[in-house]
Design a protein around this motif. Structure first.
Motif, mmCIF file in Angstrom:
data_model
loop_
_atom_site.group_PDB
_atom_site.id
_atom_site.type_symbol
_atom_site.label_atom_id
_atom_site.label_comp_id
_atom_site.label_asym_id
_atom_site.label_seq_id
_atom_site.Cartn_x
_atom_site.Cartn_y
_atom_site.Cartn_z
ATOM 1 N N ARG A 191 38.200 58.991 114.563
ATOM 2 C CA ARG A 191 39.270 58.273 113.719
ATOM 3 C C ARG A 191 40.309 58.969 112.916
ATOM 4 O O ARG A 191 41.314 58.354 112.564
ATOM 5 C CB ARG A 191 38.111 57.721 112.333
ATOM 6 N N LEU A 192 40.181 60.167 112.599
ATOM 7 C CA LEU A 192 41.315 60.831 112.056
ATOM 8 C C LEU A 192 42.497 61.034 112.893
ATOM 9 O O LEU A 192 43.723 60.791 112.598
ATOM 10 C CB LEU A 192 40.860 62.121 111.671
ATOM 11 N N ILE A 193 42.019 61.258 114.071
ATOM 12 C CA ILE A 193 43.226 61.480 115.074
ATOM 13 C C ILE A 193 43.927 59.991 115.374
ATOM 14 O O ILE A 193 45.121 59.935 115.452
ATOM 15 C CB ILE A 193 42.843 62.063 116.500
ATOM 16 N N ARG A 194 43.073 59.140 115.589
ATOM 17 C CA ARG A 194 43.503 57.593 115.726
ATOM 18 C C ARG A 194 44.614 57.046 114.657
ATOM 19 O O ARG A 194 45.453 56.437 115.141
ATOM 20 C CB ARG A 194 42.269 56.746 115.825
ATOM 21 N N THR A 224 46.790 68.199 112.717
ATOM 22 C CA THR A 224 46.703 68.914 111.377
ATOM 23 C C THR A 224 45.407 68.188 110.568
ATOM 24 O O THR A 224 44.510 69.109 110.139
ATOM 25 C CB THR A 224 48.054 68.804 110.585
ATOM 26 N N PRO A 225 45.362 67.097 110.445
ATOM 27 C CA PRO A 225 44.244 66.631 109.528
ATOM 28 C C PRO A 225 42.844 67.068 110.147
ATOM 29 O O PRO A 225 41.826 67.237 109.501
ATOM 30 C CB PRO A 225 44.527 64.829 109.500
ATOM 31 N N ALA A 226 42.672 66.845 111.469
ATOM 32 C CA ALA A 226 41.474 67.108 112.147
ATOM 33 C C ALA A 226 40.993 68.660 112.112
ATOM 34 O O ALA A 226 40.021 69.132 111.896
ATOM 35 C CB ALA A 226 41.660 66.769 113.723
ATOM 36 N N VAL A 276 36.179 68.545 120.204
ATOM 37 C CA VAL A 276 36.556 68.781 121.517
ATOM 38 C C VAL A 276 36.604 67.321 122.187
ATOM 39 O O VAL A 276 37.391 66.920 122.891
ATOM 40 C CB VAL A 276 35.676 69.816 122.478
ATOM 41 N N VAL A 277 35.478 66.703 121.755
ATOM 42 C CA VAL A 277 35.222 65.125 122.341
ATOM 43 C C VAL A 277 35.980 64.207 121.330
ATOM 44 O O VAL A 277 36.535 63.426 121.980
ATOM 45 C CB VAL A 277 33.785 64.828 122.340
ATOM 46 N N GLY A 278 35.849 64.371 120.155
ATOM 47 C CA GLY A 278 36.608 63.253 119.209
ATOM 48 C C GLY A 278 38.123 63.199 119.285
ATOM 49 O O GLY A 278 38.704 62.174 119.088
ATOM 50 N N VAL A 279 38.821 64.159 119.432
ATOM 51 C CA VAL A 279 39.940 64.210 119.432
ATOM 52 C C VAL A 279 40.768 63.734 120.681
ATOM 53 O O VAL A 279 41.376 62.666 120.469
ATOM 54 C CB VAL A 279 40.544 65.882 119.380
ATOM 55 N N PRO A 280 40.060 63.923 122.016
ATOM 56 C CA PRO A 280 40.836 63.131 122.942
ATOM 57 C C PRO A 280 40.593 61.598 122.866
ATOM 58 O O PRO A 280 41.315 60.716 123.332
ATOM 59 C CB PRO A 280 40.238 63.416 124.211
ATOM 60 N N ILE A 281 39.352 61.181 122.318
ATOM 61 C CA ILE A 281 38.917 59.860 122.278
ATOM 62 C C ILE A 281 39.764 59.257 121.417
ATOM 63 O O ILE A 281 40.337 58.003 121.321
ATOM 64 C CB ILE A 281 37.326 59.683 121.768
ATOM 65 N N GLY A 282 40.194 59.939 120.186
ATOM 66 C CA GLY A 282 40.974 59.328 118.988
ATOM 67 C C GLY A 282 42.188 59.098 119.631
ATOM 68 O O GLY A 282 43.067 58.154 119.332
ATOM 69 N N LEU A 283 42.813 59.956 120.464
ATOM 70 C CA LEU A 283 44.121 59.922 120.890
ATOM 71 C C LEU A 283 44.231 58.821 121.900
ATOM 72 O O LEU A 283 45.282 58.118 121.846
ATOM 73 C CB LEU A 283 44.393 61.266 121.609
ATOM 74 N N LEU A 284 43.302 58.447 122.695
ATOM 75 C CA LEU A 284 43.299 57.440 123.508
ATOM 76 C C LEU A 284 43.311 56.134 122.964
ATOM 77 O O LEU A 284 43.963 55.285 123.409
ATOM 78 C CB LEU A 284 42.250 57.673 124.521
ATOM 79 N N ILE A 285 42.252 55.956 122.226
ATOM 80 C CA ILE A 285 42.093 54.569 121.534
ATOM 81 C C ILE A 285 43.390 54.312 120.674
ATOM 82 O O ILE A 285 43.336 53.109 120.185
ATOM 83 C CB ILE A 285 40.789 54.543 120.803
ATOM 84 N N GLY A 286 44.052 55.458 120.050
ATOM 85 C CA GLY A 286 45.214 54.976 119.081
ATOM 86 C C GLY A 286 46.288 54.783 119.913
ATOM 87 O O GLY A 286 47.263 53.983 119.747
#
Length: 279
Positions: free
Chosen positions: A154-157, A193-195, A90-100
């Motif tokens: 990192r995966l989402i980014r 999907t990877p996440a 829940v925390v990592g996905v939005p962060i990865g989306l934003l920094i990507g």
């Protein structure tokens, strides 16, 4: 649903994974009806009894029934692992989306923080954080979540960096879509999907880390039933030929990790477009 049933029926690994998961869910929901003793009930007169009709998996040095503690420990280990991975997702996905999506100095700073966290050996960092925060169940879950957040981010980014240059994103931007709409409606669904696949794998890893921390005395404390703690207790008696105290909790760890590994493969195959085409 039809494709899922067809896939499971033709892949023995998926069937085994689902069966093992069902076994763990049954242990969580029906533990009082599947056992005959209290998980923290000690009887010094029954110390280190071998497996028998009265104690299926024997007893430990305190006289506690090992089978009962293994069943109840399923709640503790899966509660910690699933909570930690869910929070990290829940925390990592939005962060990865934003920094990507936004490539600026803030994104670079966040990546350096992740580099710093991941530069430490996971187990050593986990021991240090648990020692600082205290050996409580929720503290262990929080520590594991902190360790897993950079992984999901990192995966989402990586996916976002690839998807943000796709033609459909440019078309959405030309049509007047806002950055938020582009990120959450067009990019995120294609980047998840990877996440999602990583969730199942991470739960198995979290179970191993939880058991490992308890094994070295940095996780859950006695008399709480926990697989790694039970293995640690039994390891001290193995040299004396008392094998059952450590063996059965160790097998429980193997079964649990194996189930999530097999489920991870199933999710990966079902989310693969080439697999969908073959089915």
């Amino acid at each position: 649903m039809t494709r899922f049933i067809r896939y499971v029926s033709t892949h023995p690994g998926a069937m085994v994974g689902l069966a093992l998961l069902a076994l763990q869910i049954a242990s969580i929901l029906f533990a009082p009806w599947l056992t005959f003793y209290a998980p923290e009930e000690a009887d010094p007169l029954m110390s280190l009894q071998p497996p028998s009709a009265a104690h299926w998996f024997g007893t430990d040095v305190s006289g506690m029934d090992i089978y009962t503690r293994i069943v109840y420990a399923t709640r503790i280990n899966l509660l910690i692992s699933i909570t930690a991975v869910a929070f990290a997702f829940v925390v990592g996905v939005p962060i990865g989306l934003l920094i990507g999506f936004y490539r600026n100095w803030i994104s670079a700073l966040v990546m350096r923080v992740f580099d710093f966290i991941q530069s430490f050996p996971v187990f050593v960092l986990g021991m240090a954080l648990v020692s600082v925060m205290g050996q409580e169940i929720w503290n262990v879950a929080i520590v594991l979540a902190v360790l897993f957040i950079p992984m999901f981010a990192r995966l989402i980014r990586a996916e976002v960096l690839s998807l943000r240059e796709r033609p459909y994103v440019s078309a959405a931007r030309c049509s007047g879509a806002t950055d938020g709409s582009i990120m959450f409606r067009h990019i995120l669904p294609n980047a998840l999907t990877p996440a999602i696949v990583q969730v199942s794998i991470s739960i198995g890893l979290a179970i191993l880390l939880t058991a490992g921390l308890s094994f070295v005395g940095a996780g859950v404390r006695m008399p709480t039933p926990e697989w790694g703690l039970m293995v640690s207790t039994g390891a001290q008696q193995m040299i004396l030929g008392v094998w059952w105290v450590a063996l059965f909790p160790g097998l429980a760890i193997v079964v649990s990790v194996l189930s999530f590994a097999l489920l991870g493969d199933m999710v990966k195959d079902l989310s693969d477009p080439t697999t969908r085409e073959r089915q």
